[in-house]
Design a protein around this motif. Structure first.
Motif, mmCIF file in Angstrom:
data_model
loop_
_atom_site.group_PDB
_atom_site.id
_atom_site.type_symbol
_atom_site.label_atom_id
_atom_site.label_comp_id
_atom_site.label_asym_id
_atom_site.label_seq_id
_atom_site.Cartn_x
_atom_site.Cartn_y
_atom_site.Cartn_z
ATOM 1 N N LYS A 182 5.136 6.126 -6.191
ATOM 2 C CA LYS A 182 4.022 6.598 -5.361
ATOM 3 C C LYS A 182 2.735 6.679 -6.172
ATOM 4 O O LYS A 182 1.667 6.243 -5.719
ATOM 5 C CB LYS A 182 4.350 7.969 -4.765
ATOM 6 C CG LYS A 182 5.375 7.943 -3.641
ATOM 7 C CD LYS A 182 5.589 9.352 -3.078
ATOM 8 C CE LYS A 182 6.538 9.358 -1.906
ATOM 9 N NZ LYS A 182 6.680 10.696 -1.291
ATOM 10 N N ASP A 183 2.807 7.251 -7.366
ATOM 11 C CA ASP A 183 1.627 7.354 -8.231
ATOM 12 C C ASP A 183 1.065 5.976 -8.567
ATOM 13 O O ASP A 183 -0.155 5.768 -8.580
ATOM 14 C CB ASP A 183 1.978 8.089 -9.526
ATOM 15 C CG ASP A 183 2.190 9.579 -9.336
ATOM 16 O OD1 ASP A 183 1.810 10.114 -8.274
ATOM 17 O OD2 ASP A 183 2.731 10.224 -10.262
ATOM 18 N N ASP A 243 -4.024 1.411 -4.967
ATOM 19 C CA ASP A 243 -4.817 1.530 -3.739
ATOM 20 C C ASP A 243 -6.255 1.941 -4.046
ATOM 21 O O ASP A 243 -7.206 1.450 -3.417
ATOM 22 C CB ASP A 243 -4.190 2.551 -2.790
ATOM 23 C CG ASP A 243 -3.072 1.960 -1.936
ATOM 24 O OD1 ASP A 243 -2.866 0.732 -1.993
ATOM 25 O OD2 ASP A 243 -2.405 2.735 -1.229
ATOM 26 N N ASP A 283 5.587 4.974 1.067
ATOM 27 C CA ASP A 283 6.061 6.257 1.597
ATOM 28 C C ASP A 283 7.132 6.046 2.674
ATOM 29 O O ASP A 283 8.133 6.772 2.719
ATOM 30 C CB ASP A 283 4.897 7.059 2.186
ATOM 31 C CG ASP A 283 3.953 7.596 1.120
ATOM 32 O OD1 ASP A 283 4.333 7.567 -0.071
ATOM 33 O OD2 ASP A 283 2.847 8.028 1.475
ATOM 34 N N MET A 288 1.384 3.105 -6.824
ATOM 35 C CA MET A 288 0.754 2.465 -5.677
ATOM 36 C C MET A 288 -0.522 3.183 -5.257
ATOM 37 O O MET A 288 -1.505 2.537 -4.852
ATOM 38 C CB MET A 288 1.739 2.360 -4.515
ATOM 39 C CG MET A 288 1.197 1.577 -3.315
ATOM 40 S SD MET A 288 0.447 -0.037 -3.736
ATOM 41 C CE MET A 288 1.871 -0.944 -4.327
ATOM 42 N N GLN A 289 -0.558 4.501 -5.362
ATOM 43 C CA GLN A 289 -1.783 5.232 -5.040
ATOM 44 C C GLN A 289 -2.915 4.852 -5.990
ATOM 45 O O GLN A 289 -4.072 4.725 -5.572
ATOM 46 C CB GLN A 289 -1.526 6.737 -5.088
ATOM 47 C CG GLN A 289 -0.724 7.259 -3.902
ATOM 48 C CD GLN A 289 -0.261 8.687 -4.076
ATOM 49 O OE1 GLN A 289 -0.607 9.361 -5.055
ATOM 50 N NE2 GLN A 289 0.550 9.173 -3.149
ATOM 51 N N ASN A 331 0.843 -1.201 0.000
ATOM 52 C CA ASN A 331 0.000 0.000 0.000
ATOM 53 C C ASN A 331 0.877 1.249 0.000
ATOM 54 O O ASN A 331 2.091 1.174 0.189
ATOM 55 C CB ASN A 331 -0.942 0.002 1.209
ATOM 56 C CG ASN A 331 -0.190 -0.102 2.519
ATOM 57 O OD1 ASN A 331 0.669 0.732 2.823
ATOM 58 N ND2 ASN A 331 -0.479 -1.138 3.304
ATOM 59 N N SER A 332 0.246 2.394 -0.183
ATOM 60 C CA SER A 332 0.964 3.663 -0.307
ATOM 61 C C SER A 332 1.684 4.061 0.977
ATOM 62 O O SER A 332 2.780 4.638 0.923
ATOM 63 C CB SER A 332 -0.003 4.778 -0.715
ATOM 64 O OG SER A 332 -0.499 4.541 -2.014
#
Length: 329
Positions: free
Chosen positions: A310-311, A317, A110, A313-314, A105-106
């Protein structure tokens, strides 16, 4: 590390199927070597060491992380363990190439990036497709504007594995399911070409173990642009990528995420076929890129950047939320 002539000594953490492919292509590079391999089973580590000519075999992961001769570690565990072992390596100042997805997950992504930045150590998600010649050529061609604006994307990835309730693909505790394992590739194509979607539609089927057996997604963008994506563990699919543009169409032949051929079809129907046969499985391109970053003292890739991870995984999600998939219950 800043020596541009440095010979990179790699360690592999978890010698499974993907690690065998990685080791095979690593052996084709003259400026790097597989120095060590670690498994929780010493016999497996020794067998892998002998097969791929590594110098050292370890029966636990910590010995690999603490080996002062290891410059970089490739993490090839099931998804659920990426975070913990990546952070353990980074804390020991080991550069990390972690298999995709970077985490479950994000929030975990992070945290991993934060540790890499704190330790000032190179971390990269192993999005190997991004470094393949055919994929880079397609993105460059789109950027050239020769076919005008991209209007839509269609991409799929599906195969039919034997169902094993405790197997990695089917075990929720290991981060199993089609979305994280293979759905990431169609999503990768969409994000690489059109960016993060404004709106997502998705639906899924599930195995009795709670992981998704199939996921269908539609990404919506401004000006009516869209991406129709699918991942499935229920059947073999063409596994192609089709990019429709204003003045033509680009077809990435099966399997679009691997070294492949590409057809460029203009608005008159004239087709130009480019064969990007590379003579390897294709992992050597991401390894070479990582090696170069490490030699130059870089801490992230400009291609598989922290922002892109990040993009990615977001976006995953958001799909998980829509289909009701959670790995922490």
């Amino acid at each position: 590390m800043s020596s541009k002539s440095k010979h990179i000594k790699w360690g592999i953490l978890a010698p499974g199927r993907i690690a065998r492919k990685f080791a095979s292509d690593l052996a084709t590079l003259k400026d790097a070597e597989l120095y060590a391999v670690a498994s929780r089973n010493m016999e497996n580590a020794i067998a892998f060491k002998n097969t791929y000519n590594a110098k050292v075999a370890y029966g636990n992961y910590m010995d690999l992380m603490n080996d002062p001769k290891v410059d970089a570690i490739y993490i090839a565990t099931p998804h659920a363990f990426h975070k913990i072992y990546t952070i353990d390596c980074l804390r020991r100042k080991k550069a990390v190439l972690c298999e995709k997805p970077l985490a479950l997950n994000s929030a975990d992504v992070d945290q991993m990036i934060q540790v890499a930045q704190q330790e000032n150590v190179l971390l990269m998600e192993a999005l190997w497709t991004c470094f393949l010649p055919h994929f880079k050529n397609v993105l460059s061609f789109i950027d050239s504007g020769a076919y005008g604006t991209v209007l839509s994307i269609e991409a799929d990835f599906g195969f039919l594995p034997e169902f094993k309730a405790g197997g990695r693909l089917f075990d929720k505790q290991l981060g199993g399911g089609s979305l994280l394992d293979i759905g990431i590739y169609p999503i990768l194509l969409a994000l690489s070409v059109l960016g993060v979607p404004d709106r997502i539609e998705a639906n899924a089927q599930f195995f009795e173990t709670g992981v998704d057996s199939e996921c269908k997604m539609k990404f919506h963008y401004q000006q009516g642009k869209s991406a129709q994506l699918r991942s499935t563990l229920l059947e073999q699919t063409p596994t192609h990528g089709i990019i429709q543009c204003e003045k033509g169409k680009i077809v990435i032949h099966p399997s679009f995420h691997k070294p492949s051929k590409v057809s460029f079809i203009d608005h008159m129907g004239k087709e130009t076929l480019k064969d990007f046969g590379v003579g390897t499985l294709g992992y050597n391109f991401e390894i070479s890129h990582f090696n170069d970053l490490l030699r130059r003292g870089k801490t992230q890739s400009p291609i598989a950047s922290f922002k892109f991870s990040k993009d990615l995984m977001q976006t995953i999600d958001k799909v998980k939320e829509i289909i009701g998939l959670s790995y922490f219950e």
